[in-house]
Design a protein around this motif. Structure first.
Motif: not given
Ligand SMILES: Cc1ncc(COP(=O)(O)O)c(C=O)c1O
Length: 335
Positions: A50, A53, A195, A314
């Protein structure tokens, strides 16, 4: 690290390049070289994918002079926690619309959301079904207070958010140029597939050789493929990136189970196995489910992914704590 289109607004948040480590014992067991890129260590509370992003989403928010970030997710949403952390770090306000009612005690990501000062709007099932309306109402309320909102959809799933994994792919390509193994396969967890789309764009723009594969943990395969396709097309249009939708979008399918609401024994087993064999903690909802899928696929088809495989971790560690009961039972049953 430069992006493919340097004029895109971005705030540098991730601690990179994230390390790439070999999983020695699992590699010996499986007969392939299995590596992990530690994107769980991007920083700001180990925020995983995150943070990458949010570099672009919050970059866009700041370019629009926003002072309030609004987003939504489950009570244990990693994205909501990351938004709360970034807002606190940058002096912005975070408002979260969360699916569920207020618990007796805060735990995991929700505890961190509260600690970081996010305002919470709990949504029952009927409200969650109309989440776009809830977000629009929150936005209007913020504007009425004279502030400027920026709305981040669940999981940061927008074309702008996907640029975070374009940037991760660029980072990986550079690490390979500097001596990291030239992986045959790069595997990543998929919820929306944003992703995955970012990595596919990086492959085209940087010449990454390995095939990109994702393991859906909730949405069915065709929905992930459709999202990946849409993101790549939009990135081409919106950011003038020289990227195409590849002929094949490769998924390791069949590991969704009941989606994010259900964690099966196999995911818990994988959390424990990886913790004990490699000293790395996966989360039960996303990465453990995906890694289980990857291990199972490697066991069934050892030659399908080449000699060297890299799994991008992740993040999501804080959601391990709300699973304390199931994990305790599992651990005690083993001794
Ligand atoms: C830990 C973790 N891994 C992977 C993902 C999936 O990301 P994407 O929606 O880009 O497929 C998420 C997001 O929901 C996540 O929290």
């Amino acid at each position: 690290m430069a992006t493919a289109a340097p004029s895109i607004p971005r705030v540098e948040l991730a601690l990179g390049p994230t390390p790439i480590l070999k999983l020695e014992r699992l590699s010996r067991e499986l007969g392939v070289e299995l590596w992990v890129k530690r994107d769980d260590l991007t920083g700001l509370l180990e925020s995983g994918n995150k943070i990458r992003k949010l570099e672009f989403l919050v970059g866009e928010a700041l370019a629009q002079r926003a002072d309030t970030l609004i987003t939504c997710g489950t009570l244990q949403s990693n994205c909501c926690r990351a938004v709360s952390a970034v807002a606190a770090r940058l002096g912005l306000k975070a408002i979260l619309a969360l699916k569920g009612g207020p618990p007796d005690e805060y735990d995991g990501n929700l505890l961190l959301d509260r600690l970081l000062g996010a305002e919470i709007r709990y949504c029952d099932d009927a409200e969650w079904d109309k989440i776009d309306q809830v977000l629009a109402d929150l936005e209007a309320r913020v504007r009425a207070r004279g502030r400027t909102p920026y709305v981040i959809p669940e999981s940061g799933a927008t074309v702008t958010g996907a640029l975070g994994y374009l940037s991760c792919g660029q980072e990986l390509a550079q690490q390979i140029r500097q001596g990291a193994p030239d992986f045959d396969t790069v595997a990543i967890t998929a919820f929306s597939g944003g992703s995955h789309a970012g990595l596919l764009m990086a492959k085209q723009l940087t010449g990454l050789r390995g095939q990109i594969v994702s393991i859906p943990i909730a949405w069915e395969a065709e929905r992930v493929r459709a999202y990946v396709t849409d993101v790549i097309k939009r990135a081409r249009g919106r950011y003038s990136l020289d990227v195409e939708v590849p002929e094949t979008i490769r998924l390791i399918d069949g590991y969704q189970g009941g989606g994010r609401a259900e964690v099966r024994q196999a995911a818990l087993e994988t959390v424990v196995r990886v913790a004990r064999t490699e000293g790395i903690v996966l989360d039960p909802v996303y990465t453990a489910k995906a890694f289980h899928g990857l291990l199972d696929a490697l066991r069934r088809e050892p030659d399908a992914f080449g000699r060297r495989v890299c799994f991008i971790h992740t993040g999501g560690i804080f959601s391990i704590f709300p699973f304390r009961r199931a994990l305790s039972r599992f651990l005690d049953a083993q001794t």
